[in-house]
Design an enzyme around this catalytic site. Structure first.
Site, short mmCIF file in Angstrom:
data_model
loop_
_atom_site.label_atom_id
_atom_site.label_comp_id
_atom_site.label_asym_id
_atom_site.label_seq_id
_atom_site.Cartn_x
_atom_site.Cartn_y
_atom_site.Cartn_z
N GLY A 89 59.14 -51.90 12.51
CA GLY A 89 59.63 -52.52 13.74
C GLY A 89 59.80 -54.02 13.55
CG ASP A 90 56.41 -56.47 13.04
OD1 ASP A 90 56.68 -56.31 14.25
OD2 ASP A 90 55.26 -56.48 12.58
CB SER A 96 54.59 -48.48 9.89
OG SER A 96 55.49 -49.37 9.25
CE LYS A 97 52.57 -54.93 15.59
NZ LYS A 97 53.68 -55.78 15.18
NE ARG A 98 53.91 -52.89 6.42
CZ ARG A 98 54.00 -52.44 5.21
NH1 ARG A 98 54.42 -53.20 4.27
NH2 ARG A 98 53.65 -51.21 4.90
#
Ligand code: GLU
Length: 513
Positions: free
Chosen positions: A267-268, A263-265
């Site tokens: 990546g963060d 998920s994008k999370r």
């Protein structure tokens, strides 16, 4: 294979393209090109409530950056145009009606309240996830329960209706997936999905199957999340009496810690982009960086992505797009989820950066400098910067991020480096060194090194002591190539200026005795 291979990438423009989506597009492209077939882009925008402005354009731009070029699509046109489903709206209704006529679908007139009521009742009777299906449809307002004249009357008086799939009650639905083998689902697991909505728009399922048929798609290669929809699609093909494409469902991309779908999370949290290009959310204005802006070369990104789910069966890890096309096969795509590996992505990027000549890397660095608003030195100077750094950089942006001193004069000095190297003796050395630099005949790193080392030994200092001091004075930081190479490139005047500045700006230490 006698038939020409035709595959499609069919994104819904509901947001930016995620790495998983790029991988799906890539595998479709590789498969098509391997077989000399066509790769089509079709925009699936029938759910107008979920459209995000700019998403379609973003998806097309991203694929271009990756080097995944379509043969046909909304931006190119082609024999089956339009390639945007919202522009194909009139096509679908007739197909939904054809299914009704063939007894595989039916009209349903229930209002949302009536459906809700059915759900509540079923829940009260102990059914945890009630659905409109083979059991419940018997009690609802549809063309299966109402007399034919009544149905006709309702249709003629323009009463709102949807068309639903008539899923057989007890049947094993089987299909062969190219990656997973035989998949079998009992029809009691399926509900009577809406095919045509009351506004006349098809749902994803109907539009997807109709278009795959009309566009003569031979292979449907898509993410695993679509596997649960496939039994319904199989029923649709059967209902229409159409030949089915080959299905191939790609394994999921998993987060680096295996905690679930990437998920994008993730990546963060782990510091890597999940989108190919920068995405600016049209509502919040929030920016998410992409692989491009983070300093990845598209060929590195693609090579890395190709290996997230596929392997060539040999030890070869580096593949150009052409080589990927040559070697790709669905037989070598795995079934199980693939963990995202940031380190590997960096490894690939480093590899491709090193393989490029300073000449080839120059435009990237210029672009980066322009973006940063820093002065842009002449080409020979820039090429030398690239030469000096290319063994050390991980990202294209590292040329400027890690060595800003090649472009800007230092205005801060790393405290740890000061602590370590700014000693009275070293400062005295630096003053003498800069004096002697004025008279140097030929300004090159060899002469500079000789001079530095000789002076150091005269003063009873080791080279290891004086080099960090010179580095501190001219760059302000620890990281960098050989210090005399830096001096050579900066030139005499600039070096002398910087040493002088450092002597003025960095306070003389108060040394303990
Ligand atoms: N529109 C679907 C998506 O957004 C396409 C799924 C498919 O390839 O059938 O992924």
């Amino acid at each position: 294979m006698t038939e020409k291979v035709r595959v499609r990438f069919a994104p819904s423009p509901t947001g930016p393209l995620h790495v998983g989506g790029v991988r799906t597009a890539l595998y479709n492209y590789l498969f098509a090109k391997h077989h000399g077939g066509d790769f089509i882009i079709r925009i699936e925008d029938t759910d107008q409530t979920r459209l995000v402005p700019g998403a379609e354009e973003y998806i097309l731009r991203s694929l271009e950056w990756c080097g995944i070029h379509a043969d046909y699509g909304p931006h190119i046109g082609g024999p089956d145009a339009p390639y945007r489903q919202s522009e194909r709206k009139p096509i679908y209704k007739a197909y939904a009606e054809e299914l009704v006529a063939k007894g595989h679908a039916y009209y349903a007139f229930d209002t949302p309240e009536q459906i809700e009521e059915m759900r509540e009742k079923a829940k009260a009777a102990g059914n945890k996830s009630p659905q409109y299906n083979a059991i419940t449809r018997q009690y609802m307002l549809n063309s299966l329960t109402l007399p034919a004249e009544e149905v006709q009357k309702r249709l003629e008086s323009n009463e709102p209706y949807v068309i639903r799939m008539l899923v057989p009650r007890k049947e094993e639905i089987r299909f062969e997936d190219k990656i997973r083998g035989w998949v079998s689902v009992h029809s009691s697991q399926l509900d009577d999905k809406v095919l045509l909505k009351s506004d006349g728009m098809p749902t994803y399922h109907l539009a997807n199957v109709v278009d795959d048929h009309l566009m003569k798609i031979t292979h449907v290669i898509r993410g695993e999340e679509w596997l649960p929809s496939t039994p319904l699609h199989v029923l649709l093909y059967r209902g229409f009496g159409w030949e089915m494409p080959v299905f191939a469902h790609l394994p999921l991309l998993l987060s680096p810690d295996d905690s679930g779908k990437l998920s994008k999370r993730d990546g963060d949290r782990y510091g890597f982009p999940v989108f190919p290009l920068e995405w600016v959310d049209p509502i919040t204005g929030n920016k998410s960086s992409g692989y491009k802006e983070s300093g990845y070369l598209p060929e590195a990104f693609i090579n890395f992505l190709a290996f997230l789910g596929w392997n060539p069966g040999t030890h070869q890890e580096v593949f150009s797009m052409q080589e990927l096309i040559q070697h790709f096969s669905l037989e070598r795509v795995g079934k199980s989820g693939v963990k995202f590996d940031k380190k590997k992505s960096i490894w690939y990027n480093q590899y491709y950066i090193r393989k490029k000549s300073p000449e080839e890397l120059l435009p990237y660095v210029v672009q980066d400098l322009e973006k940063k608003g820093w002065p842009i030195p002449a080409a020979p100077y820039l090429k030398r910067v690239i030469e000096l750094l290319s063994d050390r950089v991980e990202y294209l942006t590292d040329f400027t991020n890690l060595a800003p001193y090649f472009f800007l004069r230092p205005n801060t000095y790393e405290p740890e480096l000061i602590e370590k190297s700014w000693k009275t003796q070293n400062i005295a050395f630096l003053i003498d060194f800069s004096r002697q630099l004025q008279g140097i005949q030929e300004w090159n790193s060899k002469n500079l090194e000789m001079l530095g080392k000789q002076l150091a030994s005269e003063k009873g200092l080791s080279a290891g002591k004086i080099m960090p001091t010179i580095r501190l004075a001219v760059t302000g930081v620890t990281f960098g190539p050989g210090v005399f190479d830096i001096l050579e490139l900066l030139g005499k005047e600039e070096t002398l200026w910087r040493i002088d500045q450092a002597l003025q700006k960095i306070p003389v230490p108060t040394e303990k005795l």
